[in-house]
Design a protein around this motif. Structure first.
Motif, PDB file in Angstrom:
ATOM      1  N   VAL A  98     110.994  66.155 -45.040  1.00  0.00           N
ATOM      2  CA  VAL A  98     110.721  67.303 -44.953  1.00  0.00           C
ATOM      3  C   VAL A  98     110.998  67.692 -43.486  1.00  0.00           C
ATOM      4  O   VAL A  98     110.592  66.995 -42.519  1.00  0.00           O
ATOM      5  CB  VAL A  98     108.962  67.596 -44.781  1.00  0.00           C
ATOM      6  CG1 VAL A  98     108.953  69.032 -44.661  1.00  0.00           C
ATOM      7  CG2 VAL A  98     108.853  67.481 -46.831  1.00  0.00           C
ATOM      8  N   ASP A  99     111.658  68.876 -43.219  1.00  0.00           N
ATOM      9  CA  ASP A  99     111.968  69.241 -41.780  1.00  0.00           C
ATOM     10  C   ASP A  99     110.836  70.384 -41.409  1.00  0.00           C
ATOM     11  O   ASP A  99     110.650  71.208 -41.914  1.00  0.00           O
ATOM     12  CB  ASP A  99     113.473  70.304 -42.424  1.00  0.00           C
ATOM     13  CG  ASP A  99     114.272  70.529 -41.008  1.00  0.00           C
ATOM     14  OD1 ASP A  99     113.493  70.234 -39.925  1.00  0.00           O
ATOM     15  OD2 ASP A  99     114.972  71.340 -40.998  1.00  0.00           O
ATOM     16  N   PRO A 100     110.219  69.769 -40.220  1.00  0.00           N
ATOM     17  CA  PRO A 100     109.386  70.486 -39.633  1.00  0.00           C
ATOM     18  C   PRO A 100     109.680  72.046 -39.211  1.00  0.00           C
ATOM     19  O   PRO A 100     109.015  72.705 -39.161  1.00  0.00           O
ATOM     20  CB  PRO A 100     109.179  69.845 -38.404  1.00  0.00           C
ATOM     21  CG  PRO A 100     109.851  68.672 -38.378  1.00  0.00           C
ATOM     22  CD  PRO A 100     110.755  68.598 -39.579  1.00  0.00           C
ATOM     23  N   VAL A 101     110.903  71.981 -38.997  1.00  0.00           N
ATOM     24  CA  VAL A 101     111.510  73.374 -38.372  1.00  0.00           C
ATOM     25  C   VAL A 101     111.196  74.329 -39.676  1.00  0.00           C
ATOM     26  O   VAL A 101     110.800  75.463 -39.386  1.00  0.00           O
ATOM     27  CB  VAL A 101     112.884  73.351 -38.335  1.00  0.00           C
ATOM     28  CG1 VAL A 101     113.545  74.919 -38.144  1.00  0.00           C
ATOM     29  CG2 VAL A 101     113.148  72.546 -36.858  1.00  0.00           C
ATOM     30  N   GLU A 102     111.749  74.061 -40.891  1.00  0.00           N
ATOM     31  CA  GLU A 102     111.444  74.795 -42.042  1.00  0.00           C
ATOM     32  C   GLU A 102     109.813  75.137 -42.224  1.00  0.00           C
ATOM     33  O   GLU A 102     109.524  76.204 -42.741  1.00  0.00           O
ATOM     34  CB  GLU A 102     111.980  74.231 -43.424  1.00  0.00           C
ATOM     35  CG  GLU A 102     113.517  74.152 -43.391  1.00  0.00           C
ATOM     36  CD  GLU A 102     114.285  75.708 -43.284  1.00  0.00           C
ATOM     37  OE1 GLU A 102     113.262  76.656 -43.994  1.00  0.00           O
ATOM     38  OE2 GLU A 102     114.910  75.892 -42.833  1.00  0.00           O
ATOM     39  N   VAL A 103     108.906  74.015 -42.029  1.00  0.00           N
ATOM     40  CA  VAL A 103     107.442  74.207 -42.288  1.00  0.00           C
ATOM     41  C   VAL A 103     107.053  75.163 -41.433  1.00  0.00           C
ATOM     42  O   VAL A 103     106.279  76.169 -41.953  1.00  0.00           O
ATOM     43  CB  VAL A 103     106.978  72.919 -41.978  1.00  0.00           C
ATOM     44  CG1 VAL A 103     105.506  73.100 -42.183  1.00  0.00           C
ATOM     45  CG2 VAL A 103     107.222  71.960 -43.051  1.00  0.00           C
ATOM     46  N   ARG A 104     107.439  75.196 -40.168  1.00  0.00           N
ATOM     47  CA  ARG A 104     106.934  76.263 -39.215  1.00  0.00           C
ATOM     48  C   ARG A 104     107.532  77.545 -39.367  1.00  0.00           C
ATOM     49  O   ARG A 104     106.840  78.473 -39.126  1.00  0.00           O
ATOM     50  CB  ARG A 104     107.566  75.655 -37.902  1.00  0.00           C
ATOM     51  CG  ARG A 104     106.815  74.533 -37.362  1.00  0.00           C
ATOM     52  CD  ARG A 104     107.417  73.952 -35.984  1.00  0.00           C
ATOM     53  NE  ARG A 104     106.940  72.414 -35.691  1.00  0.00           N
ATOM     54  CZ  ARG A 104     107.728  71.891 -35.299  1.00  0.00           C
ATOM     55  NH1 ARG A 104     109.067  72.363 -34.812  1.00  0.00           N
ATOM     56  NH2 ARG A 104     107.458  70.540 -35.128  1.00  0.00           N
ATOM     57  N   ARG A 105     108.457  77.650 -40.032  1.00  0.00           N
ATOM     58  CA  ARG A 105     109.149  78.806 -40.365  1.00  0.00           C
ATOM     59  C   ARG A 105     107.975  79.655 -41.478  1.00  0.00           C
ATOM     60  O   ARG A 105     107.727  80.873 -41.615  1.00  0.00           O
ATOM     61  CB  ARG A 105     110.397  78.786 -41.208  1.00  0.00           C
ATOM     62  CG  ARG A 105     110.881  79.608 -42.070  1.00  0.00           C
ATOM     63  CD  ARG A 105     111.569  80.868 -41.468  1.00  0.00           C
ATOM     64  NE  ARG A 105     112.319  81.885 -42.155  1.00  0.00           N
ATOM     65  CZ  ARG A 105     111.495  82.549 -43.033  1.00  0.00           C
ATOM     66  NH1 ARG A 105     110.275  82.369 -43.182  1.00  0.00           N
ATOM     67  NH2 ARG A 105     112.099  83.325 -43.801  1.00  0.00           N
ATOM     68  N   ARG A 106     107.624  78.904 -42.253  1.00  0.00           N
ATOM     69  CA  ARG A 106     106.658  79.180 -43.487  1.00  0.00           C
ATOM     70  C   ARG A 106     105.151  79.417 -43.094  1.00  0.00           C
ATOM     71  O   ARG A 106     104.380  80.168 -43.793  1.00  0.00           O
ATOM     72  CB  ARG A 106     106.823  78.462 -44.762  1.00  0.00           C
ATOM     73  CG  ARG A 106     108.190  78.693 -45.281  1.00  0.00           C
ATOM     74  CD  ARG A 106     108.381  77.389 -46.354  1.00  0.00           C
ATOM     75  NE  ARG A 106     109.334  77.297 -47.196  1.00  0.00           N
ATOM     76  CZ  ARG A 106     110.781  77.234 -46.830  1.00  0.00           C
ATOM     77  NH1 ARG A 106     110.976  77.048 -45.341  1.00  0.00           N
ATOM     78  NH2 ARG A 106     111.753  77.298 -47.575  1.00  0.00           N
ATOM     79  N   ILE A 107     104.945  78.652 -41.958  1.00  0.00           N
ATOM     80  CA  ILE A 107     103.504  78.384 -41.760  1.00  0.00           C
ATOM     81  C   ILE A 107     103.529  78.787 -40.185  1.00  0.00           C
ATOM     82  O   ILE A 107     103.905  77.967 -39.326  1.00  0.00           O
ATOM     83  CB  ILE A 107     102.752  77.146 -41.850  1.00  0.00           C
ATOM     84  CG1 ILE A 107     102.929  76.732 -43.514  1.00  0.00           C
ATOM     85  CG2 ILE A 107     101.467  76.948 -41.505  1.00  0.00           C
ATOM     86  CD1 ILE A 107     102.304  75.433 -43.931  1.00  0.00           C
ATOM     87  N   ASN A 140     116.158  82.604 -37.773  1.00  0.00           N
ATOM     88  CA  ASN A 140     115.631  82.186 -38.959  1.00  0.00           C
ATOM     89  C   ASN A 140     116.711  82.806 -39.716  1.00  0.00           C
ATOM     90  O   ASN A 140     116.414  82.805 -40.933  1.00  0.00           O
ATOM     91  CB  ASN A 140     114.328  82.473 -39.274  1.00  0.00           C
ATOM     92  CG  ASN A 140     113.331  81.385 -38.847  1.00  0.00           C
ATOM     93  OD1 ASN A 140     113.540  80.388 -39.296  1.00  0.00           O
ATOM     94  ND2 ASN A 140     112.660  81.897 -37.760  1.00  0.00           N
ATOM     95  N   ASN A 162     101.519  73.179 -39.434  1.00  0.00           N
ATOM     96  CA  ASN A 162     102.641  73.327 -39.213  1.00  0.00           C
ATOM     97  C   ASN A 162     103.594  72.309 -38.276  1.00  0.00           C
ATOM     98  O   ASN A 162     104.280  72.635 -37.438  1.00  0.00           O
ATOM     99  CB  ASN A 162     102.734  74.907 -38.430  1.00  0.00           C
ATOM    100  CG  ASN A 162     102.062  74.712 -36.961  1.00  0.00           C
ATOM    101  OD1 ASN A 162     101.257  73.597 -36.540  1.00  0.00           O
ATOM    102  ND2 ASN A 162     102.082  75.732 -36.201  1.00  0.00           N
ATOM    103  N   LEU A 211     103.029  70.909 -35.575  1.00  0.00           N
ATOM    104  CA  LEU A 211     103.128  70.994 -34.105  1.00  0.00           C
ATOM    105  C   LEU A 211     102.462  69.778 -33.563  1.00  0.00           C
ATOM    106  O   LEU A 211     102.844  69.863 -32.373  1.00  0.00           O
ATOM    107  CB  LEU A 211     102.342  72.216 -33.651  1.00  0.00           C
ATOM    108  CG  LEU A 211     103.072  73.074 -32.577  1.00  0.00           C
ATOM    109  CD1 LEU A 211     104.438  73.362 -32.935  1.00  0.00           C
ATOM    110  CD2 LEU A 211     102.297  74.409 -32.430  1.00  0.00           C
TER     111      LEU A 211
END
Lengths: 316, 268, 309
Positions: free
Chosen positions: B88-97, B122, B61, B63
């Motif tokens: 890739v936007d880490p904010v979007e990644v953390r949303r999904r993971i 979100n 994620n 982090l």
């Protein structure tokens, strides 16, 4: 028992008596000095009140609402100065609180490398170390000319707004407010930064882990969590601003009037005291002391509130 | 070298790790991980301290980005994108993971807001009350808190707080839920409840759980990855994946020697 | 594998799913960037202000600094001599010293009581009072010192405005700083040290004097340095107690009971005067004050960095 043992027993006993008395005396003296701090605080209020007595008896509570300060006929009222104290402090805080919290966020989050942060934190501390009178001198020669030009422009174009309704002619409320902003900025920054740094890092991780952006985390999780610390910073800064003397005296214009205009000269309680005390006599001294009492009372309330907030947070 | 095992019911891979190397500055912390995480299953990462299980977990994620010296090489493929691609936007990644942490860390907000806030930022536009209720139900916490939703989240017990954190993670409707030793700060009863929860959550989400507790892995996980740590001549410790297979296989018939030793408690 | 996936349960979720790829124009991302800019702006304002003030003082004061500034007395407004403010420097030094003589022993001993010998309510109230005391405006401290020292001296016929009064006023301002920094530094001393001392049979006094205090000395000195730096820059309280003087302060008991010059009051009086000579002295004095304060702050910073504990 041999006489040697008896002798050493006796001297051992007397030595521990001495030690015990030394201990007791030591503890007693430290306790005395510790209590002395509270005593001094009380003594200050009593002393100022005593010196203000003649004026309190003469003017009573009306002192707070009268607007004339006239040593010639011994008529004294402190409302313009209270207004000046409060309004100038308000202007100062309106500027320094957003700037200070913003700087605190910059210096507590990871926007900058660690070493740069340390240097910048130190530089903000230096702002607090510069003596008030030096700020006054700087303000006189740099701020006043600068703001007089700006003010003239604002008055010409937006003069219908009450805040801009007079032409600036030198020291005035706005300059005093700005110098107070500069002088309170380090307090707000330092204490807010401490408050932000005390927020547990796990909260930041939890917020980011949910897909929050960095500033969503700062504004919606970290700042609310640090809120009471920031509030106590603001209160302490307010107390400082109200009590600030030298810089304000040199920059506020020392005119006992109440006006909404930022460009009109004004007066604060501390400036009043600084200006008039040396040559005051008779009832005027009492009136000045009464004004000092009012100022003491105002700053006392603000500082007590700030302390209570801090103590409440620590208990959680 | 571990082989990347795909088993019969791994019909769909959610996260594919290809040759992942993790560096802190010049120091190689974890080396060469190849691992596919199948959809709607629970995968456990086990291994001794310092073998990099949490580090790998936090790669999923993004982090680890919070650590200044962190650097990742290799690919982590999710939804056709490499999570470490520059755009890739880490904010979007953390949303999904999503993630549940070792120590429960609810926000100092009300129970309701703990869950609603993540949804709000979100962009949730639906019925918030319903979302809060369903998230709390899925986290098996609803009955205990339904009458006190406005109370501060920190007023709950440790086990309840952790379930609140799980509900909070679920509310943003992730694909994958990462759990970093979620029960290590909890008492045995709360631990069991969280483990039961993982079984239920598997139906909707994919779970990756790091755990120090081998029995927990065997109770909860469909597949288990065993990591170990290697000390170099200079004294640096590098983690690596030893073996990754169905949980029963790992515990009953491990292929690697070190796996056998770890399972039987010879070290770790 | 599809690159835009709806959530795994497939039902209408109330969320609109964006793509994984960063889009710098999305409102959330833009807000993030703008706010970062705002934060940097705030920091820049603070630093810029510091630079503006320091550089201007340096610029105006540098031209007026010369050795005679430290050795000569203030000049007449008109006339040949350029003069200096040696008396003001000495006066500041004397009064700060008096202030330190009072506030350091009292403050350190009070802090020792707070950390070592008390607990619970009394300590809490004293610490509360200390914090309130540190918020008392300096002019009020001046008014207080006026009542306690100036008026008393007057009644006794020993004088009135004096260096002693000034020093006393400064001690009120220094006291809370000393108490707070000593309190904190004593608390940082590890309890193991105390227990070790008691374990070999030391009395409370011996434990504090020979073990705890020495360990805390660097931090205490730092606190004292900061207090001294603050006191040296104070003007308002001195207006009520020491006034000003154009002559050298004398270190005799009589001398200490006379009005005394100080750097801060000199700056105040001379900066708003109409005389060019005096104004340039005021700038030079400002520069000296600022340098003193800067050096004290830097020393204090370095001292705390190299703390032994």
């Amino acid at each position: 028992m041999s006489s040697l043992a008896q002798g050493s027993q006796a001297s051992a006993k007397s030595r521990s008596e001495v030690d015990k008395n030394l201990d007791r005396g030591f503890i007693w003296i430290t306790k005395l000095f510790a209590i002395a701090i509270a005593v001094i605080l009380v003594w200050i209020s009593i002393q100022v009140a005593l010196q203000a007595m003649p004026a309190i008896q003469q003017f009573g509570v009306g002192f707070l609402f009268e607007t004339d300060w006239n040593p010639v006929v011994n008529e004294y009222g402190v409302l313009p100065q209270v207004y000046g104290t409060l309004f100038s402090s308000l202007i100062g805080l309106l500027i320094s609180v957003p700037l200070g919290v913003g700087a605190a966020i910059l210096l507590s989050e990871d926007f900058l490398p660690g070493k740069v942060k340390i240097v910048l934190v130190f530089m903000v501390e230096l702002l607090a170390a510069i003596p008030s009178v030096v700020y006054g001198v700087w303000g006189l020669f740099v701020l006043v000319p600068l703001l007089t030009n700006v003010g003239k422009g604002l008055n010409a174009t937006l003069g219908f707004i009450p805040f801009f309704s007079t032409t600036p002619t030198g020291p005035n409320m706005l300059v005093a407010g700005i110098i107070l902003a500069i002088m309170t900025l380090p307090i707000i920054t330092a204490i807010s930064r401490d408050a932000l740094n005390s927020v547990p890092p796990s909260l930041r991780q939890a917020s980011l882990g949910l897909g929050a952006t960095r500033w969503e985390t700062i504004l919606q999780v970290l700042v609310p969590a640090a809120f009471s610390g920031i509030v106590s910073a603001v209160m302490l800064a307010l107390g400082r601003a109200m009590g600030e003397t030298m810089a304000v005296t040199m920059l506020i214009g020392n005119s006992n009037n109440i006006s909404p205009s930022l460009f009109s000269p004004a007066n604060t309680i501390s400036s009043l005291l600084a200006n008039q005390f040396a040559e005051a006599s008779g009832l005027q001294v009492g009136a000045l002391m009464y004004a000092a009492l009012v100022l003491f009372f105002l700053t006392f309330i603000v500082n007590v509130l700030a302390e209570l907030i801090v103590m409440r947070v620590k208990r959680i | 070298m571990a082989t990347n095992i795909r088993t019969a019911n791994d019909t769909d891979t959610v996260l594919r790790t290809e040759g992942l190397n993790v560096y802190y500055g010049n120091f190689l912390a974890v080396s060469n991980v190849w691992l596919d995480v199948p959809r709607n299953q629970a995968v456990a990462f086990i291994g001794p301290s310092g073998c990099g299980k949490s580090t790998i977990l936090r790669c999923y994620n993004r982090l680890n980005d919070l650590i200044e010296t962190f650097r990742a090489e290799g690919n982590v493929i999710y939804q056709g994108h490499n999570l470490y691609a520059p755009n890739v936007d880490p904010v979007e990644v953390r949303r999904r993971i999503g993630m549940v942490f070792q120590r429960p860390n609810p926000f100092p907000k009300s129970i309701y807001d703990n869950i609603a806030w993540g949804a709000k930022i979100n962009g949730f536009k639906g019925n918030m009350d319903q979302l809060v209720e369903s998230s709390l139900k899925k986290a098996a916490l609803w009955d205990e808190v339904k009458d006190k939703l406005r109370q501060n989240g920190l007023s709950l017990s440790g086990g309840q707080q952790q379930r609140l954190c799980i509900a909070r993670a679920i509310a943003v409707q992730p694909d994958v839920i990462l759990m970093d030793e979620p029960c290590s700060a909890l008492d045995p009863i709360s631990t069991l409840r969280v483990e039961e929860l993982i079984h239920q959550l598997k139906e909707q989400y994919t779970i990756i759980i790091v755990t120090h507790n081998m029995q927990q892995a065997s109770r909860v996980a469909d597949k288990t990855a065993f990591f170990n740590v290697q000390t170099s001549e200079k004294g640096g410790r590098t983690g690596y994946l030893v073996e990754y297979d169905r949980t029963e296989k790992i515990f009953q018939d491990p292929q690697q020697e070190s796996t056998k030793e770890y399972i039987s408690g010879k070290f770790g | 594998m599809p690159s835009n996936l709806s959530d795994s349960s497939g039902n209408s979720s109330g969320y609109t799913m964006g793509s994984l790829v960063r889009s710098p124009s999305a409102p959330r991302t833009m807000f993030n960037s703008i706010m970062t800019g705002v934060a940097f702006f705030c920091g820049a304002v603070a630093i810029f202000t510091l630079a503006a003030v320091l550089s201007y003082i340096l610029y105006r004061g540098f031209g007026s600094i010369s050795p005679r500034v430290f050795t000569e007395l203030p000049p007449l407004p008109f006339g040949p001599s350029q003069g200096g403010f040696g008396n003001a420097i000495l006066g500041t030094f004397i009064m700060v010293l008096i202030g330190a003589f009072i506030s350091i022993p009292v403050g350190v001993l009070a802090a020792i009581y707070l950390t070592e010998f008390s607990s619970g309510n009394l300590a809490r109230w004293i610490r509360f009072a200390t914090n309130i005391l540190s918020g008392v405006p300096s002019i009020i401290a001046g008014v207080f010192a006026y009542g306690v020292v100036v008026l008393t001296l007057n009644k006794l016929g020993w004088g009135s405005y004096s260096a002693v009064g000034g020093g006393f006023a400064l001690s009120i301002l220094m006291l809370p700083i000393i108490v707070r920094t000593t309190d904190e530094s004593l608390q940082l001393v590890s309890n193991d040290l105390r227990q070790a001392a008691v374990g070999v049979g030391a009395t409370k006094f011996q434990t504090v004097a020979s073990v705890v205090l020495p360990a805390a000395v660097p931090a205490i000195v730092t606190g004292a340095t900061l207090a001294v730096a603050r006191a040296a820059g104070e003007t308002a309280p001195l207006l009520f107690t020491a006034l000003f003087s154009s002559g050298w302060p004398s270190l005799t008991p009589q001398g200490l009971l006379q009005p005394t010059a100080s750097l801060a009051v000199l700056v105040y009086n001379y900066a708003i005067s109409p005389y060019e000579k005096w104004k340039s002295l005021a700038w030079a004095a400002s520069l000296v004050l600022v340098l003193m304060v800067l050096i004290a702050s830097i020393i204090a910073r370095f001292a705390t960095r190299r703390k032994a504990y």
